[in-house]
Motif scaffolding. Structure first.
Motif, PDB file in Angstrom:
ATOM      1  N   GLU A 119      -7.293   5.825  -0.695  1.00 37.86           N
ATOM      2  CA  GLU A 119      -6.246   5.381   0.233  1.00 37.86           C
ATOM      3  C   GLU A 119      -6.764   4.285   1.160  1.00 37.86           C
ATOM      4  N   ALA A 175      -6.967   1.147  -0.870  1.00 35.21           N
ATOM      5  CA  ALA A 175      -5.644   0.600  -1.171  1.00 35.21           C
ATOM      6  C   ALA A 175      -5.085  -0.146   0.042  1.00 35.21           C
ATOM      7  N   ASN A 197      -3.397  -1.165  -9.122  1.00 29.40           N
ATOM      8  CA  ASN A 197      -2.714  -0.092  -9.845  1.00 29.40           C
ATOM      9  C   ASN A 197      -3.609   1.117 -10.061  1.00 29.40           C
ATOM     10  N   GLN A 221      -3.745   3.445  -6.986  1.00 29.45           N
ATOM     11  CA  GLN A 221      -2.578   4.320  -6.873  1.00 29.45           C
ATOM     12  C   GLN A 221      -2.571   5.392  -7.964  1.00 29.45           C
ATOM     13  N   ALA A 277       2.540   8.117  -5.109  1.00 32.01           N
ATOM     14  CA  ALA A 277       1.532   7.201  -5.652  1.00 32.01           C
ATOM     15  C   ALA A 277       1.818   6.849  -7.111  1.00 32.01           C
ATOM     16  N   LYS A 314       4.212   4.089  -7.539  1.00 32.76           N
ATOM     17  CA  LYS A 314       3.775   2.743  -7.160  1.00 32.76           C
ATOM     18  C   LYS A 314       3.019   2.022  -8.271  1.00 32.76           C
TER      19      LYS A 314
END
Length: 439
Positions: free
Chosen positions: A182, A185, A209, A212, A231, A234
């Motif tokens: 996280e 990201a 990608n 996630q 997640a 996404k």
């Protein structure tokens, strides 16, 4: 856990893109401090994470696939001389703390995690924001893969390197993996990757990608269904993210198992699933994973391990859809709406009806939509069946078998163990190792 400083230094030297012959022969010629103070050195160390995680019979990938598959009937052993694989196939007490597959899985994950920590602790040395963003994210991905893989196979493990490092429960390993992903990201979202990073890193992994996708995977394993659902939603399912190989750094499943008939292969043409879960004969995924007419010298398995240089997916689009389906069902018990069953079936149907032409990896079942019972338990069973087929040879079946409450551990159950024993090498060198091995 042993302290892996010397291993890290040697690994840095071996993978350094600028290492001269003298440095290769003399590990003391390039200190760890010199490497971690250099952006190029940190980039080289980051490249080494994939090499160590995937490396042949010593890396995490082969050993996770073998351990997960042999303990859940997905694979069988071809040669009785492979005594450690034989032990995993027999399961129960036959898997000892001296099993080399278990030891190599454990060691590979611990070393990669330790090296990722070295990188993450020194990224303040990188002035260029986009290069720092990329290296942080790349290290976070491999740290998460290492901790997440440990959590799939062990009840507890150390989360940090150090003398007599304390063990923590698998839930904490997953929480740490998710937190690292996280944070990465968020950083990548605000600071795009630099050209220097993109040109310097091993190609294949789609970082935004993949972050996630791994948040979704490990949140599902951790029971955080809201986070898993969000997640997975996404992830751009049209993009591919993969571990790349060549004739020097070889696809570990092909090199070790599927290129020969000496180690392991799929149990049968129905992926070792029990009768009630057998794939539909019309399921076109089976032809991708199983050779329909193998010769006497060909392994039954194929999938994405078709050559030394064949890429292996880090995740599959179908995994994200099945995560969403499962998270929707399981969230009912924590306040989710009963309409979640309908929504889950819609996600499941995306997996069942997709074709090779519509899947980024050419993996399509091309089946009719689900028409079975709509009770949550029945839909979960169908999700489990499709995870076993869609994610064949991915090393997830032991984790899935526990989570879905399948039969075992027993001689006749769908799994013959719940978790792996802690390796003897760890027990002999770390006084924090739990006194009792799990079953």
């Amino acid at each position: 856990m042993k302290k892996y400083t010397s291993v890290c230094c040697l690994l840095i030297i071996l993978i350094s893109q600028n290492a001269c012959r003298e440095e290769y022969l003399n590990p003391s010629a390039a200190s760890e401090q010199q490497v971690i103070n250099s952006p190029d050195g940190l980039l080289a160390l980051a490249n080494g994470l994939q090499s160590r995680y995937t490396a042949g019979r010593l890396g995490a990938i082969y050993n996770a696939v073998a351990a997960g598959g042999l303990t859940t009937r997905e694979f069988r052993v071809l040669n009785a001389g492979n005594v450690d694989e034989i032990g995993l196939e027999a399961g129960l007490a036959n898997v000892t703390n001296q099993n080399s597959v278990v030891r190599q899985l454990w060691t590979s994950c611990l070393i990669v995690n330790s090296n990722a920590d070295i990188i993450l602790a020194n990224t303040d040395k990188i002035a260029e924001a986009g290069t720092k963003s990329g290296i942080v994210a790349y290290a976070a991905i491999f740290k998460a893969l290492s901790l997440g893989t440990l959590a799939q196979f062990f009840e507890q493990a150390p989360i940090k390197a150090g003398e007599n490092a304390p063990f923590v429960p698998r839930a904490q390993l997953l929480a740490e993996a998710i937190a690292q992903l996280e944070a990465a990201a968020t950083l990548v979202g605000s600071t795009p990757l630099s050209d220097k990073f993109k040109l310097g890193i091993v190609p294949g992994i789609d970082i935004p990608n993949t972050l996630q996708a791994l948040i979704a995977r490990y949140s599902l394993f951790a029971g955080d269904y809201t986070k898993a659902l969000a997640a997975a939603g996404k992830v751009d399912l049209t993009k591919r993210s993969f571990f790349s190989f060549d004739d020097n750094t070889r696809n570990p499943i092909f090199e070790t198992a599927f290129s020969n008939r000496n180690v392991i292969e799929p149990t049968n043409a129905t992926l070792g699933l029990p009768t009630v879960l057998m794939p539909d004969p019309a399921d076109k995924r089976i032809a991708l994973y199983i050779r329909t007419t193998p010769s006497a010298t060909q392994n039954l398995g194929t999938g994405f391990a078709t050559a030394n240089n064949a890429p292996l997916p880090v995740y599959l689009p179908g995994e994200m859809l099945l995560i969403r389906a499962e998270a929707l069902i399981r969230s009912i018990g924590s306040g989710g709406s009963p309409t979640n069953v309908t929504l889950a079936i819609a996600e499941l149907n995306k997996v069942l009806t997709k074709t090779a032409a519509t899947d980024a990896w050419g993996l399509g079942a091309a089946l009719p939509a689900y028409l079975g019972p709509v009770q949550a338990a029945d839909v979960l069973t169908e999700i489990y069946r499709n995870r076993a087929i869609e994610l064949a040879y991915s090393g997830f079946r032991l984790e899935d078998s526990r989570r879905f409450g399948r039969s075992g551990p027993s001689v006749t159950g769908e799994r013959n163990r719940n978790f792996m024993p802690y390796p003897r090498t760890e027990r002999d060198n770390n006084t924090s190792t739990p006194a009792k091995d799990p079953d």
